[in-house]
Scaffold this active site. Structure first.
Site, PDB file in Angstrom:
ATOM      1  N   ASP A 291       0.997  -1.073   0.043  1.00  0.00           N
ATOM      2  CA  ASP A 291       0.115   0.446  -0.114  1.00  0.00           C
ATOM      3  C   ASP A 291       1.168   1.416  -0.071  1.00  0.00           C
ATOM      4  O   ASP A 291       2.247   1.146  -0.008  1.00  0.00           O
ATOM      5  CB  ASP A 291      -1.132   0.166   0.968  1.00  0.00           C
ATOM      6  CG  ASP A 291      -2.378   0.184   0.867  1.00  0.00           C
ATOM      7  OD1 ASP A 291      -2.283   1.470   0.317  1.00  0.00           O
ATOM      8  OD2 ASP A 291      -3.648  -0.096   1.469  1.00  0.00           O
ATOM      9  N   ASP A 404      -5.979   2.515  -7.236  1.00  0.00           N
ATOM     10  CA  ASP A 404      -6.653   2.818  -6.111  1.00  0.00           C
ATOM     11  C   ASP A 404      -7.518   4.264  -6.297  1.00  0.00           C
ATOM     12  O   ASP A 404      -6.887   4.713  -7.112  1.00  0.00           O
ATOM     13  CB  ASP A 404      -6.278   2.429  -4.824  1.00  0.00           C
ATOM     14  CG  ASP A 404      -7.120   2.804  -3.407  1.00  0.00           C
ATOM     15  OD1 ASP A 404      -8.661   2.295  -3.675  1.00  0.00           O
ATOM     16  OD2 ASP A 404      -6.587   3.506  -2.676  1.00  0.00           O
ATOM     17  N   GLU A 407     -12.099   6.706  -8.974  1.00  0.00           N
ATOM     18  CA  GLU A 407     -13.661   6.870  -9.991  1.00  0.00           C
ATOM     19  C   GLU A 407     -13.650   7.700 -10.109  1.00  0.00           C
ATOM     20  O   GLU A 407     -14.468   8.034 -10.863  1.00  0.00           O
ATOM     21  CB  GLU A 407     -14.617   6.564  -7.843  1.00  0.00           C
ATOM     22  CG  GLU A 407     -14.462   6.137  -7.155  1.00  0.00           C
ATOM     23  CD  GLU A 407     -13.371   5.344  -6.654  1.00  0.00           C
ATOM     24  OE1 GLU A 407     -13.612   4.365  -5.898  1.00  0.00           O
ATOM     25  OE2 GLU A 407     -12.553   6.178  -6.187  1.00  0.00           O
ATOM     26  N   GLU A 409     -11.893   9.553  -6.541  1.00  0.00           N
ATOM     27  CA  GLU A 409     -12.695   9.363  -5.103  1.00  0.00           C
ATOM     28  C   GLU A 409     -12.929  11.320  -4.742  1.00  0.00           C
ATOM     29  O   GLU A 409     -14.393  11.619  -4.713  1.00  0.00           O
ATOM     30  CB  GLU A 409     -11.785   9.112  -4.246  1.00  0.00           C
ATOM     31  CG  GLU A 409     -12.819   8.833  -2.907  1.00  0.00           C
ATOM     32  CD  GLU A 409     -11.527   8.270  -2.048  1.00  0.00           C
ATOM     33  OE1 GLU A 409     -11.410   9.133  -0.859  1.00  0.00           O
ATOM     34  OE2 GLU A 409     -11.364   7.358  -1.687  1.00  0.00           O
ATOM     35  N   ARG A 455     -10.396  -0.299  -8.433  1.00  0.00           N
ATOM     36  CA  ARG A 455     -11.289  -0.344  -7.659  1.00  0.00           C
ATOM     37  C   ARG A 455     -12.790   0.312  -8.611  1.00  0.00           C
ATOM     38  O   ARG A 455     -14.499   0.041  -8.244  1.00  0.00           O
ATOM     39  CB  ARG A 455     -11.479   0.142  -6.321  1.00  0.00           C
ATOM     40  CG  ARG A 455     -11.814   1.262  -6.516  1.00  0.00           C
ATOM     41  CD  ARG A 455     -11.601   1.661  -4.753  1.00  0.00           C
ATOM     42  NE  ARG A 455     -11.694   3.317  -4.346  1.00  0.00           N
ATOM     43  CZ  ARG A 455     -11.300   3.515  -3.563  1.00  0.00           C
ATOM     44  NH1 ARG A 455     -11.384   2.954  -2.378  1.00  0.00           N
ATOM     45  NH2 ARG A 455     -11.727   5.050  -2.799  1.00  0.00           N
ATOM     46  N   ASP A 472     -14.032  -0.354   0.349  1.00  0.00           N
ATOM     47  CA  ASP A 472     -13.453  -0.570   2.187  1.00  0.00           C
ATOM     48  C   ASP A 472     -14.565  -0.886   2.726  1.00  0.00           C
ATOM     49  O   ASP A 472     -15.549   0.097   3.559  1.00  0.00           O
ATOM     50  CB  ASP A 472     -13.361   1.241   2.709  1.00  0.00           C
ATOM     51  CG  ASP A 472     -11.538   1.253   1.713  1.00  0.00           C
ATOM     52  OD1 ASP A 472     -11.278   0.415   1.066  1.00  0.00           O
ATOM     53  OD2 ASP A 472     -12.074   2.854   1.274  1.00  0.00           O
ATOM     54  N   HIS A 532      -7.017  -7.985   3.381  1.00  0.00           N
ATOM     55  CA  HIS A 532      -6.725  -6.857   3.528  1.00  0.00           C
ATOM     56  C   HIS A 532      -7.906  -6.308   4.527  1.00  0.00           C
ATOM     57  O   HIS A 532      -8.287  -6.377   4.184  1.00  0.00           O
ATOM     58  CB  HIS A 532      -6.856  -6.426   2.248  1.00  0.00           C
ATOM     59  CG  HIS A 532      -6.274  -4.536   2.302  1.00  0.00           C
ATOM     60  ND1 HIS A 532      -4.955  -4.758   2.234  1.00  0.00           N
ATOM     61  CD2 HIS A 532      -7.016  -3.367   1.943  1.00  0.00           C
ATOM     62  CE1 HIS A 532      -5.200  -3.741   1.762  1.00  0.00           C
ATOM     63  NE2 HIS A 532      -6.392  -2.809   1.810  1.00  0.00           N
TER      64      HIS A 532
END
Length: 806
Positions: A291, A404, A407, A409, A455, A472, A532
């Site tokens: 990560d 990651d 979107e 985010e 994701r 998440d 995870h």
């Protein structure tokens, strides 16, 4: 690299006139022509372009002069066309293939779709465009159920919902979530059609919520097009969908193994220690995931560095090389945000790699990680800059890529990308990012299959090898409960590797041992095995108490033993789009009540799995499809077509096996680097009700991107035929073969639930009976009376083999 989307060729009319207003009255037909297998209809308000993408799929594009159109992100092959036949009557124009008919009513203009004489779907108002709102309205039939729309926790039948079309993080979600990381503008009907709104802009899909009999897609901008697909069965409908939107490439075989992952490993020493811990505790391991601490010592201020923190990771190349020698692949997180405090900020700005503001400068905004900009993955400059980073990291030996926050985010509406505003392309951002990484890795490492976890994405993201996860999720029983629903819904629309952070990710201050074990047991029968979580409770099973380790070690090893079965599911998905996790309604398509079942699912054709999602459970209700089903652990047989209570305890995940199934297995290895099927266990689950059965097993080198296209594989086929007291098996193979293919397999055939036969013959030669399984060698057989199993061994070379028990 050349960006796939050549924007200029897709702009229909002006790029600036966004405020077109289509009058409320219905349009009327004026004329039509057929050009290059495309039907072009002109009305007094717009043009309609209808193109068959196959005999069962049609693309329909509405265009108004001056209205901006973005490219299709969903369609895999823009040149794919199938000729349709046009017939004309007084008020009807038909455009059809042998399998699908588009019936166009001239006045007022509308289109309806038929399979034979059966109405599938009809436009209601059809196309609408009012200022900054555009989309389509369709009529729903009274008795149809609706699935799809991507990640949502709203139940399997989604009729009656109004759902956002805007990918958005859903931190700590549990048993209800209408908006999540991966929304899809596509709906599958129990009437065996699928309609895809090919529009990447922010919007909504209304599945009969506002008006009970109306399905409405709406967006603030974007492409005014949809694709209608139809097929006689659900699996064929999915195959039609991936034929249009693209098939998932085979993943590298190691991606089906066990992952070590957390948020996150902070140092090289810690990472090396956890890899060693898996080996010391006798847990197979194929990947370690790093990560964001690999490029910075804490959460804030470093995103965008995307270069090793040499204080924490002094020798990353050596570390990755050492892991590779052990068969452990390194996966790195990357994000599309570049903080203004990061070491690469000036570089990214100078490269013009970032989305801009309305003044043409790099757009900055604040979010949790700091003040940031966003890579413009749609631009030539952004693509080139991002590719440079992936090229640098690949030099270290990185094997997998984790995208990651894609979107994205945080995505301000006034962020301007090379092809449009944030709201126009938001839902395609992760999709385009996945394409960038996929194409870059294939270009630079053409001998390796890319491994890409992301994701968020759009319809068709599977064709870039995307492996999504469900975000998440809450680390709780309520977080576990919706995971089957989420995976099944995504699998219906091509994203068949959707999986969860095993054990849950978000929150949790006290270790819930039972919940953790149950979640990791379920993980054996889902596409990717990756515990995870946030680090206050260890996500890795090797860091827990002895009982937890002892239970889960056997499940992880079962996952590895099942590799040839699981890899065959991957082959089936890449060939036809068939999901690895399959809903029960596939078993009886006439019974639409099965659509509601989100508690059980099929793992391939052989296994029926019912995860335990509550504490203290001693049994679970299982809705058995037709046929005979065997408890995987006890062998107890159940007649299907009813609901049973399947017993369970902490050591047994409720799993059934279908009678008539072939399940290939191999010995456990520490990593799939050492995978081989030279020693093959082939389990057949017998029942007297089964007269004919078939199975298959796909094998290749586990890494070459073109194994399927070049025929460089081996497809083993198995069949069983029962007649009287005789049970005969035939083993065969097809394919051109591959490097490292076994010339001969020492095969153990295990026939479950069978009385001892008088004779066991291989290719007509009688086998000798031995007194224990330990004595078995090629050319011998053993009957285990306690388990009612017949075991026999043979050397199976490339030729056909025949086994008879009589």
């Amino acid at each position: 690299m050349t960006i796939q989307y050549k924007i200029c060729s897709f702009l229909l009319g002006s790029l600036v006139l966004l405020g077109s207003l289509l009058p409320a009255e219905a349009a009327n037909y004026q004329s039509h022509i057929v050009q290059n297998d495309q039907l072009v209809v002109t009305t007094d308000e717009f043009q309609v372009l209808l193109t068959f993408k196959s005999t069962e799929a049609i693309e329909v594009v509405y265009q108004i002069d001056g209205q901006k159109q973005l490219p299709s992100f969903a369609i895999a092959d823009h040149n794919a066309r199938v000729a349709g036949k046009v017939t004309v009557a007084d008020d009807i124009l038909e455009f059809k293939t042998a399998d699908l008919t588009a019936r166009l009513k001239k006045s007022p203009f509308s289109v309806s779709y038929y399979r034979g004489n059966e109405l599938l779907l009809a436009e209601e108002k059809g196309f609408f465009a009012h200022e900054t709102l555009r989309g389509f309205r369709f009529k729903l039939q009274d008795d149809e159920k609706l699935l799809g729309t991507g990640q949502r926790v709203v139940g399997m039948d989604r009729r009656g919902q109004r759902l956002p079309l805007y990918n958005k993080a859903s931190y700590g979600y549990t048993t209800e979530a209408q908006q999540m990381y991966f929304g899809l503008p596509a709906v599958m009907s129990s009437k065996k059609y699928l309609v895809l709104f090919d529009n990447s802009a922010s919007g909504f899909v209304d599945l009969g919520k506002t008006e009970k009999e109306v399905l409405q897609f709406e967006a603030v901008a974007g492409r005014t097009a949809y694709i209608l697909m139809a097929a006689p069965t659900y699996p064929k409908l999915i195959e039609e969908y991936v034929t249009v939107t693209g098939k998932q490439p085979l993943p590298p075989r190691w991606a089906l193994g066990n992952f070590a992952s957390r948020f996150g490993y902070r140092t090289e020493a810690e990472t090396r220690a956890i890899v060693d811990k898996f080996a010391a505790e006798d847990f197979p391991l194929d990947a370690v995931v790093l990560d964001l601490y690999w490029f910075g010592p804490d959460i804030q201020g470093h995103m965008g560095n995307l270069a090793w923190d040499n204080k924490a990771f002094p020798n990353p190349k050596g570390m990755i090389s050492d892991f590779k020698a052990k068969g452990v692949n390194t996966v790195l997180i990357t994000e599309p945000f570049v903080l203004s405090t990061s070491k690469r900020w000036d570089e990214a700005v100078q490269a013009k790699a970032l989305a801009t503001d309305l003044a043409g400068k790099a757009k900055t905004f604040d979010f949790y990680f700091g003040n940031t900009g966003l890579v413009d993955v749609f631009s030539k400059e952004g693509t080139s800059w991002f590719e440079g980073i992936y090229n640098e990291l690949a030099e270290y030996g990185v094997a997998g890529w984790w995208g990651d926050l894609g979107e994205p985010e945080v995505h301000p509406a006034d962020a301007i990308h090379s092809i449009g505003t944030a709201d126009e392309i938001h839902n395609a951002y992760g999709h385009r990012w996945a394409e960038l990484v996929y194409q870059n890795r294939l270009d630079k490492q053409p001998e390796q299959r890319p491994m890409i976890m992301m994701r968020s994405g759009f319809a068709g993201s599977q064709r870039f090898g995307m492996i999504p996860w469900t975000g998440d999720v809450s680390r709780s029983w309520d977080g576990l409960k919706p995971q089957v629903e989420l995976a099944l819904q995504m699998g219906l629309l091509g994203l068949a590797y959707t999986h969860s952070d095993l054990g849950g990710f978000a929150g949790g201050e006290v270790f819930d041992k039972e919940m953790y074990i149950r979640w990791l047991q379920y993980g054996v029968f889902q596409p990717v095995y990756r515990p995870h979580a946030q680090e206050q409770i260890a996500p890795e099973p090797v860091l827990h108490d002895q009982e937890t380790k002892d239970i889960l070690r056997e499940y992880v090893k079962l996952r590895y033993r099942l590799t040839p079965y699981n890899y065959t599911l991957a082959y089936q998905n890449s060939s036809t789009g068939m999901p690895l996790m399959r809903p029960l309604f596939f078993e009886n398509e006439a019974d639409t009540s099965l659509i509601a079942n989100k508690d059980s699912y099929l793992w391939g054709d052989a296994f029926l799995v019912t995860p335990v999602t509550a504490a203290g459970v001693k049994s679970v209700p299982v809705q058995l499809p037709a046929g005979v089903w065997l408890d995987y652990w006890t062998g107890k047989a159940y007649q299907g077509g009813k609901t049973i209570e399947q017993p369970t305890d902490l050591t047994t995940l409720p799993v059934m096996v279908r009678a008539g199934s072939f399940v290939p297995m191999v010995p456990v290895v520490q990593s799939l680097k050492d995978y081989s099927s030279r020693q093959l266990e082939l389990h057949y689950y017998h029942d007297k009700s089964i007269s004919q059965a078939k199975g298959q097993m796909y094998e290749d080198d586990g890494k070459s991107p073109d194994s399927l296209s070049k025929g460089q594989y081996e497809l083993l086929t198995f069949s069983a035929a029962a007649k009287g007291k005789s049970l005969a098996f035939e083993f065969n193979r097809t394919g051109l073969g591959y490097s490292g293919m076994p010339k001969q397999r020492e095969t153990m055939l295990v026939v479950h639930q069978m009385a001892k036969p008088v004779n066991a013959l291989v290719d007509g030669k009688a086998l000798s009976w031995v007194n224990s399984a330990a004595e078995l060698v090629a050319g011998s057989a053993y009957f285990d009376a306690s388990k009612q199993q017949v075991l026999l061994k043979l050397h199976w070379d490339q030729a056909k083999a025949r086994v008879v028990l009589e």
